[in-house]
Design a protein around this motif. Structure first.
Motif, short mmCIF file in Angstrom:
data_model
loop_
_atom_site.label_atom_id
_atom_site.label_comp_id
_atom_site.label_asym_id
_atom_site.label_seq_id
_atom_site.Cartn_x
_atom_site.Cartn_y
_atom_site.Cartn_z
N UNK A 75 0.82 -1.23 0.00
CA UNK A 75 0.00 0.00 0.00
C UNK A 75 0.85 1.28 0.00
N UNK A 76 1.98 1.26 0.71
CA UNK A 76 2.86 2.43 0.72
C UNK A 76 3.51 2.61 -0.66
N UNK A 77 3.89 1.52 -1.27
CA UNK A 77 4.46 1.57 -2.62
C UNK A 77 3.43 2.14 -3.60
N UNK A 78 2.17 1.77 -3.41
CA UNK A 78 1.11 2.25 -4.30
C UNK A 78 0.87 3.74 -4.12
N UNK A 79 0.81 4.18 -2.87
CA UNK A 79 0.57 5.60 -2.59
C UNK A 79 1.70 6.48 -3.07
N UNK A 80 2.93 5.97 -2.95
CA UNK A 80 4.10 6.80 -3.26
C UNK A 80 4.49 6.75 -4.73
N UNK A 81 3.88 5.84 -5.47
CA UNK A 81 4.25 5.70 -6.88
C UNK A 81 5.40 4.73 -7.11
N UNK A 82 6.04 4.30 -6.02
CA UNK A 82 7.16 3.37 -6.16
C UNK A 82 6.73 2.03 -6.76
N UNK A 83 5.44 1.75 -6.71
CA UNK A 83 4.93 0.48 -7.23
C UNK A 83 5.28 0.30 -8.71
N UNK A 84 5.45 1.41 -9.42
CA UNK A 84 5.75 1.28 -10.84
C UNK A 84 7.11 0.61 -11.04
N UNK A 85 8.10 1.11 -10.31
CA UNK A 85 9.43 0.53 -10.43
C UNK A 85 9.46 -0.88 -9.82
N UNK A 86 8.77 -1.05 -8.71
CA UNK A 86 8.71 -2.37 -8.06
C UNK A 86 8.02 -3.37 -8.99
N UNK A 87 6.94 -2.92 -9.61
CA UNK A 87 6.20 -3.79 -10.53
C UNK A 87 7.06 -4.26 -11.69
N UNK A 88 7.90 -3.36 -12.18
CA UNK A 88 8.82 -3.75 -13.26
C UNK A 88 9.86 -4.75 -12.76
N UNK A 89 10.33 -4.50 -11.55
CA UNK A 89 11.33 -5.43 -10.99
C UNK A 89 10.73 -6.84 -10.86
N UNK A 90 9.49 -6.90 -10.35
CA UNK A 90 8.81 -8.19 -10.18
C UNK A 90 8.65 -8.88 -11.54
N UNK A 91 8.24 -8.12 -12.53
CA UNK A 91 8.02 -8.67 -13.87
C UNK A 91 9.30 -9.27 -14.44
N UNK A 92 10.38 -8.50 -14.35
CA UNK A 92 11.67 -8.93 -14.87
C UNK A 92 12.17 -10.19 -14.15
N UNK A 93 12.07 -10.15 -12.82
CA UNK A 93 12.54 -11.27 -12.00
C UNK A 93 11.75 -12.55 -12.32
N UNK A 94 10.44 -12.42 -12.45
CA UNK A 94 9.59 -13.59 -12.73
C UNK A 94 9.93 -14.16 -14.11
N UNK A 95 10.16 -13.29 -15.08
CA UNK A 95 10.49 -13.75 -16.43
C UNK A 95 11.85 -14.46 -16.43
N UNK A 96 12.80 -13.92 -15.69
CA UNK A 96 14.11 -14.57 -15.60
C UNK A 96 13.99 -15.95 -14.95
N UNK A 97 13.10 -16.04 -13.99
CA UNK A 97 12.87 -17.33 -13.33
C UNK A 97 12.25 -18.33 -14.31
#
Ligand code: C2E
Ligand code: CA
Ligand code: CA
Ligand code: CA
Length: 272
Positions: A75-97
């Motif tokens: 929720x803090x990531x969502x409010x602060x906008x950091x979720x965008x960068x975090x979301x990309x990190x998750x996407x990249x990491x999952x694809x690498x996996x």
């Protein structure tokens, strides 16, 4: 009603200050994690009830060296906008996996927050990562909740249809917690629906068993496989198996696991 006196205001102020301080601390942690590679993903299997195999995994984010849960920091990531960068990190990491496990053809699902719709280049990013890693889009699934559709309906529908055209799989997450409307099913071709732990716990007993059984039948009638989330007891599992539920995700079979545990799990039959 009692009026607030000076003491109440002081208390109220202090309370607000503490909350803001806490939020600021979490934000700092998240920035630090992005800059210093301090996020990791855990993977929770979705067990196929027809054969006891786990080939589908939900990726769930964690902070390394810190016990703070995603329920608190997302929720803090969502409010602060950091979720965008975090979301990309998750996407990249999952694809690498997925690339690491290419021989086993596992599927990984990732969670997607409504604020990520502000990331206008997300789909380009996703396609680039899939290509770079030579990963079939059908092995990646994106989980979205109904709230995404309620908050930004037109945008969300367009976004999801684009993903769908690429072959990326779509799961409707947390069914049973919000309005649980069926109307979206007309606009978006979901590949899977996930029944929330909330309805599993409330409805999987006594008279209510029929409600879940009929819900599963309804989804099957439109060719949607069903995942039951948060399954913790053998009794729940037996009931769900009788109802022809397709997949079970829950502590009964496995907690979310570190990535180096995936391989071993693939050789096991979890319902024997
Ligand atoms: P969710 O998407 O509904 O994920 C399922 C949650 O249920 C996970 O909590 C999982 O660990 C937990 N769970 C699974 N089986 C059981 C069970 O048998 N019993 C109980 N009590 N819990 C079970 P987790 O990992 O703490 O994540 C909480 C929420 O945080 C997720 O709920 C999701 O909304 C969000 N989240 C997690 N990772 C991400 C992410 O990478 N991106 C985004 N945007 N949100 C995420
Ligand atoms: Ca989810
Ligand atoms: Ca869920
Ligand atoms: Ca949930």
């Amino acid at each position: 009603a009692k009026k607030m006196d000076d003491k109440d205001y002081l208390y109220y102020n202090q309370n607000m200050k503490n909350k803001m301080k806490k939020k600021k601390e979490i934000e700092d942690k998240l920035r630090n994690a992005l800059n210093n590679d301090k996020f990791k993903l855990k993977y929770q299997p979705q067990v196929d009830l027809t054969d006891g195999q786990a080939k589908y995994f939900e990726a769930l984010i964690r902070l390394k060296e810190d016990n703070i849960s995603p329920g608190e920091f997302i929720p803090v990531a969502e409010e602060s906008g950091l979720i965008i960068e975090i979301g990309r990190w998750v996407t990249k990491e999952a694809i690498e996996q997925l690339a690491i496990h290419e021989d086993n053809e596992i599927k990984i699902s990732i969670n997607f927050s409504v604020q990520q719709l502000n990331d206008k280049e997300y789909i380009d990013f996703l396609v680039e990562e899939l290509n770079k890693n030579n990963v079939n889009p059908e092995l990646l699934e994106i989980e979205i909740t109904e709230s995404v559709l309620i908050e930004k309906e037109a945008e969300a529908i367009e976004f999801l249809n684009q993903l769908s055209q690429l072959g990326v799989q779509l799961a409707l997450d947390d069914f049973g917690t919000g309005y649980s409307s069926f109307s979206y099913l007309a606009y978006i071709s979901f590949d899977k629906v996930k029944l929330d732990k909330f309805i599993i716990d409330r409805f999987l007993e006594g008279q209510n068993l029929k409600t879940i059984a009929n819900l599963i039948k309804l989804f099957h009638s439109i060719d949607l496989p069903v995942v039951a989330e948060g399954v913790e007891t053998k009794e729940q599992y037996i009931n769900l198996a009788e109802m022809n539920c397709d997949y079970i995700q829950g502590y009964l079979f496995s907690k979310p696991l570190a990535n180096n545990k995936i391989k071993k799990l693939l050789q096991e039959n979890l319902i024997q």
